[in-house]
Design a protein around this motif. Structure first.
Motif, short mmCIF file in Angstrom:
data_model
loop_
_atom_site.label_atom_id
_atom_site.label_comp_id
_atom_site.label_asym_id
_atom_site.label_seq_id
_atom_site.Cartn_x
_atom_site.Cartn_y
_atom_site.Cartn_z
N LYS A 138 18.71 4.51 -8.35
CA LYS A 138 19.63 4.97 -9.38
C LYS A 138 20.26 3.81 -10.12
O LYS A 138 20.46 3.87 -11.33
CB LYS A 138 20.73 5.82 -8.73
N LYS A 139 20.57 2.73 -9.42
CA LYS A 139 21.22 1.60 -10.07
C LYS A 139 20.27 0.89 -11.01
O LYS A 139 20.64 0.45 -12.08
CB LYS A 139 21.74 0.61 -9.01
N THR A 140 19.03 0.71 -10.62
CA THR A 140 18.08 -0.05 -11.43
C THR A 140 17.34 0.79 -12.44
O THR A 140 16.69 0.25 -13.33
CB THR A 140 17.07 -0.72 -10.50
N GLU A 141 17.39 2.09 -12.33
CA GLU A 141 16.73 3.03 -13.24
C GLU A 141 15.25 2.71 -13.39
O GLU A 141 14.69 2.59 -14.47
CB GLU A 141 17.40 3.03 -14.62
N THR A 142 14.61 2.53 -12.24
CA THR A 142 13.20 2.20 -12.26
C THR A 142 12.40 3.39 -11.81
O THR A 142 12.94 4.43 -11.45
CB THR A 142 12.94 1.02 -11.31
N ALA A 143 11.06 3.25 -11.83
CA ALA A 143 10.20 4.28 -11.30
C ALA A 143 10.38 4.36 -9.80
O ALA A 143 10.98 3.47 -9.20
CB ALA A 143 8.74 3.96 -11.62
N LEU A 144 9.81 5.43 -9.23
CA LEU A 144 10.18 5.73 -7.86
C LEU A 144 9.13 5.30 -6.85
O LEU A 144 8.35 4.40 -7.10
CB LEU A 144 10.45 7.23 -7.76
N ALA A 145 9.13 6.04 -5.74
CA ALA A 145 8.28 5.75 -4.59
C ALA A 145 8.67 4.46 -3.91
O ALA A 145 7.86 3.59 -3.64
CB ALA A 145 6.82 5.68 -4.98
N THR A 146 9.93 4.28 -3.65
CA THR A 146 10.42 3.08 -2.98
C THR A 146 10.47 3.25 -1.46
O THR A 146 11.19 2.53 -0.78
CB THR A 146 11.83 2.75 -3.49
N PHE A 147 9.73 4.18 -0.98
CA PHE A 147 9.80 4.46 0.45
C PHE A 147 9.05 3.44 1.29
O PHE A 147 8.88 3.60 2.50
CB PHE A 147 9.21 5.84 0.76
N HIS A 148 8.61 2.33 0.66
CA HIS A 148 7.89 1.34 1.44
C HIS A 148 8.76 0.69 2.49
O HIS A 148 8.25 0.08 3.42
CB HIS A 148 7.36 0.25 0.49
N THR A 149 10.08 0.81 2.38
CA THR A 149 10.95 0.19 3.37
C THR A 149 10.83 0.84 4.73
O THR A 149 11.29 0.28 5.72
CB THR A 149 12.41 0.27 2.90
N ILE A 150 10.26 2.05 4.76
CA ILE A 150 10.11 2.72 6.06
C ILE A 150 8.65 2.79 6.46
O ILE A 150 8.27 3.59 7.30
CB ILE A 150 10.71 4.14 6.01
N ARG A 151 7.79 1.96 5.77
CA ARG A 151 6.36 1.98 6.13
C ARG A 151 6.21 1.64 7.62
O ARG A 151 6.69 0.65 8.11
CB ARG A 151 5.62 0.95 5.28
N GLY A 152 5.49 2.50 8.29
CA GLY A 152 5.24 2.29 9.70
C GLY A 152 6.38 2.65 10.60
O GLY A 152 6.29 2.48 11.80
N ALA A 216 8.00 14.69 4.88
CA ALA A 216 6.57 14.44 5.04
C ALA A 216 6.31 13.16 5.83
O ALA A 216 5.36 13.06 6.60
CB ALA A 216 5.90 14.37 3.67
N LEU A 217 7.16 12.16 5.65
CA LEU A 217 6.97 10.90 6.35
C LEU A 217 7.23 11.02 7.85
O LEU A 217 6.87 10.12 8.62
CB LEU A 217 7.89 9.82 5.75
N LYS A 218 7.86 12.09 8.28
CA LYS A 218 8.06 12.32 9.71
C LYS A 218 6.80 12.86 10.37
O LYS A 218 6.70 12.86 11.60
CB LYS A 218 9.22 13.28 9.92
N ALA A 223 2.13 11.03 6.68
CA ALA A 223 2.64 9.71 6.33
C ALA A 223 1.50 8.73 6.09
O ALA A 223 1.57 7.89 5.18
CB ALA A 223 3.56 9.20 7.44
N GLN A 224 0.45 8.82 6.87
CA GLN A 224 -0.70 7.93 6.67
C GLN A 224 -1.34 8.16 5.32
O GLN A 224 -1.71 7.20 4.62
CB GLN A 224 -1.72 8.14 7.80
N LEU A 225 -1.49 9.43 4.92
CA LEU A 225 -2.07 9.72 3.61
C LEU A 225 -1.15 9.26 2.49
O LEU A 225 -1.60 8.69 1.49
CB LEU A 225 -2.34 11.23 3.49
N ILE A 226 0.14 9.50 2.63
CA ILE A 226 1.10 9.11 1.58
C ILE A 226 1.10 7.59 1.40
O ILE A 226 1.12 7.08 0.28
CB ILE A 226 2.51 9.63 1.93
N GLN A 227 1.07 6.86 2.50
CA GLN A 227 1.07 5.40 2.41
C GLN A 227 -0.22 4.89 1.78
O GLN A 227 -0.21 3.96 0.98
CB GLN A 227 1.29 4.80 3.79
N ALA A 228 -1.36 5.52 2.14
CA ALA A 228 -2.64 5.13 1.52
C ALA A 228 -2.64 5.45 0.03
O ALA A 228 -3.14 4.67 -0.78
CB ALA A 228 -3.80 5.84 2.22
#
Length: 343
Positions: A138-152, A216-218, A223-228
C-alpha cells in the motif's frame, strides 16, 4: 550487496516487491516533454508571425512554394518530438531495469534469509509477515504478489499430545501419532480460494485476493504451484510479457478434463490458445537461450499438471472455466505451447 532499507516508521526492513504481473502505470509528462512542447509552440508562433508578415505578392509563388513552407514549419517540430520520444523511451528502459534489479535483489535476500533461518515459523509469524507485505504494498503502490517473504514457510499446527495411560477418549476418535502431516490436520482448500490465489491479487487493496492467497499457501501442493507460477510470471515480466495483455482462445471444459486425464497432443491443442506472436517469439527465444528460465518453465508445467489432475476430479465445469481465466492458467497456455505440450 546491501540489504533492504529500513522503514522510517516501523524500523523494520522494507520488503522489495517483485512479481510485477500487471503492466507498470503510465509515466507522467516529463520535464523534457514539457520543454519540447514549449519549443514547438514557440516555433509555430514564430513561423506564423513570419509568414503572416510577408508581402501579399509573395503568396502567389505556387504549389511548390507552399509545400516548402509547410515542411519548413513542421519538420523542426517533428524532430523536436522525435528527440523527446527517444528520451522518454530511454527513461522507461532505465526504470524497468531498476525494477528488475530490485526484484532480483529481493529474491537473493529471501533465499539468504531462508538459509539462515532454517526453521519453519508458526501461524502467528505467517500472519504477521503477510500483514507486513500488504502494508508495504500500500505504501509503495506497486504491483502485487509480494508473498515471496513466506516462500518455503509452511504452517504446521501443533500435534495434540497423546492421552495419559488409561485415559479414555470419547467415541471412536483415536490419538494422532507423531509425524502426522500438517495438511491432514487442516481443512481442505476451497476451490474458490484456490482459483482466486492462482490469479494473484489485483491491487494493493485487494483484501479478498490476499486472504485467498494466504489460505492457499497453507496447502502444501497449492503453495508449490503458486511459487512455481510466481517464478515464471516474474521471469516473463522481465521481457515485457504480462498475462493481462494475453487474450487466449477459450477451450471447452471437456478439453481441460481430457488434459487432466493424461491426454496429450492434437486432442488438447485447443489449450494452447495464445495467439500473440510477439509473446510466443520472446518466450521461445528465452527457452533456447536461458537455462534458468527453461528449468523454471518445466518445473511449473509439472506442478500445474499434477495439481490440475487432482483439481479436475472434483471441480465443476464452471470452476474449470474460471481457473482457465487466471494469470497462472494463461502462463501455462503460453509456456506450454512453446514447450510443445500441446503438439
Amino acid at each position: 550487496m546491501s540489504g533492504p532499507s529500513p522503514d522510517p516508521q516501523t524500523g523494520r526492513a522494507r520488503s522489495t516487491p517483485l512479481g510485477m504481473y500487471d503492466r507498470p502505470s503510465k509515466p507522467q509528462l516529463s520535464g523534457g516533454e514539457m520543454i519540447a512542447a514549449a519549443f514547438s509552440v514557440l516555433w509555430l508562433v514564430g513561423s506564423a508571425v513570419y509568414f503572416l508578415s510577408l508581402p501579399a505578392a509573395d503568396e502567389t509563388a505556387g504549389g511548390p512554394g507552399f509545400l516548402v513552407s509547410v515542411v519548413a514549419i513542421f519538420m523542426p517540430v517533428a524532430m523536436i518530438w522525435v528527440a523527446a520520444t527517444s528520451a522518454r523511451t530511454a527513461r522507461m528502459v532505465r526504470e524497468d531495469s531498476q525494477r528488475l534489479q530490485a526484484a532480483l535483489n529481493a529474491i537473493r535476500q529471501a533465499q539468504i534469509a531462508q538459509a539462515q533461518r532454517g526453521a519453519i515459523p508458526l501461524d502467528g509469524t505467517i500472519q504477521k509477515k503477510l500483514d507486513e507485505i500488504a502494508e508495504t504494498a500500500k505504501k509503495t503502490e506497486t504491483a502485487l504478489a509480494t508473498f515471496h517473504t513466506i516462500r518455503g514457510a509452511e504452517p504446521r499446527p501443533a500435534v495434540p499430545a497423546a492421552p495419559a495411560a488409561g485415559q479414555e477418549r470419547g467415541g471412536d476418535q483415536g490419538a494422532l501419532e507423531l509425524g502426522t502431516p500438517a495438511e491432514a490436520l487442516s481443512p481442505p482448500l476451497a476451490h474458490e480460494d484456490f482459483i482466486r490465489a492462482l490469479h494473484f491479487p489485483e491491487t494493493a487493496e485487494d483484501e479478498v485476493g490476499f486472504n485467498a492467497l494466504r489460505r492457499a499457501l497453507k496447502d502444501r501442493k497449492a503453495a508449490q504451484l503458486i511459487q512455481a507460477a510466481q517464478d515464471v510470471l516474474t521471469l516473463l515480466s522481465q521481457d515485457g510479457i504480462y498475462m493481462d495483455d494475453l487474450h487466449p482462445d477459450r477451450a471447452r471444459p471437456e478439453v481441460w478434463r481430457q488434459f487432466a486425464q493424461g491426454v496429450r497432443g492434437r486432442e488438447v491443442a485447443a489449450l494452447g490458445g495464445v495467439r500473440d506472436r510477439s509473446s510466443l517469439a520472446l518466450t521461445a527465444a528465452r527457452m533456447k537461450q536461458d537455462p534458468i528460465f527453461r528449468d523454471a518453465v518445466h518445473h511449473f508445467l509439472r506442478r500445474f499438471d499434477q495439481m490440475f489432475a487432482a483439481f479436475a476430479e472434483e471441480a465443476t465445469d464452471a470452476e474449470i472455466t474460471a481457473l482457465a481465466e487466471t494469470r497462472t492458467a494463461r502462463a501455462f497456455m503460453l509456456v506450454g505451447r512453446v514447450a510443445g505440450t500441446f503438439d
